[in-house]
Write a protein that holds these residues in place. Structure first.
Motif, PDB file in Angstrom:
ATOM      1  N   GLU A 129      -1.212   0.948  -8.140  1.00  0.00           N
ATOM      2  CA  GLU A 129      -2.309   1.806  -8.590  1.00  0.00           C
ATOM      3  C   GLU A 129      -1.813   3.239  -8.869  1.00  0.00           C
ATOM      4  O   GLU A 129      -2.349   3.928  -9.730  1.00  0.00           O
ATOM      5  CB  GLU A 129      -3.437   1.803  -7.549  1.00  0.00           C
ATOM      6  CG  GLU A 129      -4.228   0.494  -7.623  1.00  0.00           C
ATOM      7  CD  GLU A 129      -5.152   0.274  -6.433  1.00  0.00           C
ATOM      8  OE1 GLU A 129      -6.297  -0.126  -6.665  1.00  0.00           O
ATOM      9  OE2 GLU A 129      -4.709   0.465  -5.275  1.00  0.00           O
TER      10      GLU A 129
ATOM     11  N   TYR B 107      -4.884   2.608  -1.322  1.00  0.00           N
ATOM     12  CA  TYR B 107      -4.356   2.311  -2.663  1.00  0.00           C
ATOM     13  C   TYR B 107      -2.949   1.745  -2.580  1.00  0.00           C
ATOM     14  O   TYR B 107      -2.213   2.019  -1.638  1.00  0.00           O
ATOM     15  CB  TYR B 107      -4.339   3.580  -3.529  1.00  0.00           C
ATOM     16  CG  TYR B 107      -5.715   4.075  -3.878  1.00  0.00           C
ATOM     17  CD1 TYR B 107      -6.395   3.575  -4.993  1.00  0.00           C
ATOM     18  CD2 TYR B 107      -6.351   5.020  -3.079  1.00  0.00           C
ATOM     19  CE1 TYR B 107      -7.676   4.013  -5.306  1.00  0.00           C
ATOM     20  CE2 TYR B 107      -7.634   5.470  -3.377  1.00  0.00           C
ATOM     21  CZ  TYR B 107      -8.292   4.961  -4.494  1.00  0.00           C
ATOM     22  OH  TYR B 107      -9.558   5.390  -4.794  1.00  0.00           O
ATOM     23  N   THR B 108      -2.621   0.958  -3.614  1.00  0.00           N
ATOM     24  CA  THR B 108      -1.282   0.362  -3.658  1.00  0.00           C
ATOM     25  C   THR B 108      -0.353   1.199  -4.546  1.00  0.00           C
ATOM     26  O   THR B 108      -0.808   2.055  -5.312  1.00  0.00           O
ATOM     27  CB  THR B 108      -1.331  -1.065  -4.245  1.00  0.00           C
ATOM     28  OG1 THR B 108      -1.767  -0.964  -5.614  1.00  0.00           O
ATOM     29  CG2 THR B 108      -2.267  -1.965  -3.464  1.00  0.00           C
TER      30      THR B 108
ATOM     31  N   ASP C  14       0.855  -1.187   0.000  1.00  0.00           N
ATOM     32  CA  ASP C  14       0.000   0.000   0.000  1.00  0.00           C
ATOM     33  C   ASP C  14       0.896   1.245   0.000  1.00  0.00           C
ATOM     34  O   ASP C  14       2.097   1.158   0.282  1.00  0.00           O
ATOM     35  CB  ASP C  14      -0.868   0.030   1.267  1.00  0.00           C
ATOM     36  CG  ASP C  14      -1.875  -1.113   1.293  1.00  0.00           C
ATOM     37  OD1 ASP C  14      -2.064  -1.774   0.257  1.00  0.00           O
ATOM     38  OD2 ASP C  14      -2.465  -1.328   2.372  1.00  0.00           O
TER      39      ASP C  14
ATOM     40  N   GLU D 143      -0.325   2.980 -12.316  1.00  0.00           N
ATOM     41  CA  GLU D 143      -1.405   2.930 -13.322  1.00  0.00           C
ATOM     42  C   GLU D 143      -1.969   4.327 -13.567  1.00  0.00           C
ATOM     43  O   GLU D 143      -2.259   4.710 -14.682  1.00  0.00           O
ATOM     44  CB  GLU D 143      -2.554   2.035 -12.828  1.00  0.00           C
ATOM     45  CG  GLU D 143      -2.294   0.555 -13.048  1.00  0.00           C
ATOM     46  CD  GLU D 143      -3.309  -0.307 -12.307  1.00  0.00           C
ATOM     47  OE1 GLU D 143      -4.444   0.151 -12.091  1.00  0.00           O
ATOM     48  OE2 GLU D 143      -2.942  -1.448 -11.948  1.00  0.00           O
TER      49      GLU D 143
END
Ligand SMILES: [Zn+2]
Length: 223
Positions: free
Chosen positions: A215, A211-212, A33, A218
Motif C-alpha cells: 500500500e 497498512y502493508t 505490514d 501504491e
C-alpha cells in the motif's frame, strides 16, 4: 498450509514437562505490514511464537531455554502482575512477560520486538488500549536500545520507519514527522524512503490504521 505439531518440552525455570504447539511449516501470501508483521498464513501462527509454563508462568519463545536472569524475574511483582493483567489478551501478556525478561537481560531490542508482537495480539483481539500501550512500550524499549548503541532494524532509515509506524498507530502523530525526517536524512534506499513518506502522509491525516508495504508503494505510484 500451516502445519502444527506437538512438542514435549521441559521448562527452563521449574523443570515441568508439558506439550506445546510448534510450527512444522507455514507460508506467506502477500505483503508484510509496515511494522514487519508477516501476511497469512504465517500471520495466524502468532499463538505458537511464545510459550507459557502452566506451572511457574515462565514465558519464552522456547520454554526450554532462556537467560539466567529469568529465574529471578519470573518471581518479581512486575512480571506476575503483567502475566495476569486483564486489560490485555492472554497472548499479549505472554509477549509482554518475555519483554520484561529481555529488558532485565539488557536486550532492549528483543524486548521491543516482543512488545510489538504483544500489540499484534491486541490488534487481533480488538483490544485497542492494549495495542496502544504495547506500541508505546515498544517505542520506549527501542529508544533505550538506541541509547545503548544497539540497533533493532537493519538498513538506513529502517529503525525510523518502524518507530514511525509504532508512533502513528499509537496516535503520537506529532512525533512521526520528526522521526521520518531523521530517517530521510540518513539517505535510505528507495523502498524505505517510500515508506517514510507514506507514514508522514498518514500521520498528517491522523490515520492510525494498519497498512502493508504494497500500500505504501501504491501511494508512491499514485502521487
Ligand atoms: Zn515452569
Amino acid at each position: 498450509m500451516t502445519k502444527l505439531s506437538d512438542q514435549k518440552k521441559t521448562c527452563f525455570i521449574c523443570g515441568e514437562i508439558n506439550v506445546y504447539k510448534a510450527i512444522a511449516s507455514t507460508n506467506r501470501f502477500g505483503h508484510a505490514d509496515l511494522d514487519t508483521r508477516p501476511p497469512e498464513m504465517e500471520r495466524s501462527t502468532i499463538h505458537c511464537w511464545i510459550q507459557r509454563c502452566p506451572s511457574c508462568s515462565y514465558c519464552a519463545p522456547d520454554i526450554s531455554d532462556g537467560p539466567e536472569v529469568a529465574t529471578k524475574v519470573v518471581k518479581s511483582d512486575d512480571y506476575l502482575k503483567q502475566g495476569d493483567d486483564s486489560s490485555y489478551p492472554e497472548l499479549a501478556n505472554k509477549f509482554l512477560c518475555w519483554a520484561i525478561i529481555k529488558e532485565a537481560k539488557g536486550d532492549n531490542s528483543s524486548a521491543g520486538w516482543a512488545a510489538v508482537k504483544a500489540a499484534w495480539a491486541c490488534d487481533d483481539a480488538n483490544k485497542e488500549s492494549g495495542a496502544k500501550e504495547s506500541r508505546k512500550r515498544a517505542v520506549a524499549l527501542f529508544e533505550q536500545a538506541r541509547g545503548y548503541g544497539t540497533s533493532f532494524a537493519e538498513g538506513l532509515g529502517a529503525e525510523e520507519a518502524i518507530l514511525a509506524d509504532l508512533l502513528r498507530r499509537s496516535g503520537q502523530f506529532d512525533k512521526v514527522e520528526t522521526v521520518c525526517q531523521d530517517g530521510l536524512e540518513e539517505g535510505p534506499e528507495a523502498m524505505v524512503k517510500t515508506i517514510l513518506h507514506f507514514q508522514q502522509s498518514l500521520a498528517r491525516r491522523k490515520d492510525t490504521g494498519c497498512y502493508t508495504v504494497a500500500e505504501a508503494v501504491e501511494f508512491a505510484d499514485g502521487k
